[in-house]
Motif scaffolding. Sequence first.
Motif, PDB file in Angstrom:
ATOM      1  N   ASP A  13       0.804  -1.222   0.000  1.00 25.15           N
ATOM      2  CA  ASP A  13       0.000   0.000   0.000  1.00 25.15           C
ATOM      3  C   ASP A  13       0.837   1.272   0.000  1.00 25.15           C
ATOM      4  N   LEU A  15       0.733   4.766   1.716  1.00 27.06           N
ATOM      5  CA  LEU A  15       0.125   5.122   2.993  1.00 27.06           C
ATOM      6  C   LEU A  15       0.024   6.624   3.220  1.00 27.06           C
ATOM      7  N   GLY A  33      -7.168  -2.116   5.303  1.00 25.63           N
ATOM      8  CA  GLY A  33      -5.878  -2.079   4.626  1.00 25.63           C
ATOM      9  C   GLY A  33      -4.953  -3.151   5.150  1.00 25.63           C
ATOM     10  N   ARG A  49      -2.338   4.597   7.534  1.00 24.71           N
ATOM     11  CA  ARG A  49      -3.263   3.732   6.807  1.00 24.71           C
ATOM     12  C   ARG A  49      -3.143   3.979   5.314  1.00 24.71           C
ATOM     13  N   PRO A  50      -3.745   3.106   4.473  1.00 22.16           N
ATOM     14  CA  PRO A  50      -3.739   3.382   3.037  1.00 22.16           C
ATOM     15  C   PRO A  50      -4.327   4.767   2.759  1.00 22.16           C
TER      16      PRO A  50
END
Length: 140
Positions: A13, A15, A33, A49-50
């Motif tokens: 991912d 982020l 995610g 987080r994504p």
Amino acid sequence: MTNKRLILTLQPDILAICRLDPATQISADMLKGNFVAITKTDEELSIIRPQENIPDEVIYTKGWRCLRIEGPFTPGTTGILAAVLSPLADAKLSVFTATTYDTGHVLVQEKNLNLAIQILAQAGHTVRSENKATAPHAIQ
């Protein structure tokens, strides 16, 4: 500091590092995610987080990539983060970290990812993507 050669795995991912009010209720969407890290103090709530679907009211920086240090390591193990962070700091690369019980995660800005991988390889570490070892100066 450890002299151990470490294996780091590039996570898929891209982020965002988010800053929220410490009283904010965390929605289920914020927890989606492959990698999410939450830290709360009396002054702030931070969530890594994504970067997709960040709510408008959230302060954030986006474009970060995560390198997971392959463990597990016991909480008493010393020098693991230092072995990774020192060469990056010497190269003046900005990093952000998050740790779990078993291991550590080092975030670098996506624009600096290839340089960070080169620096880590020169320091003797192996960086993997999709479970394949990288050549010393590039991701496979």
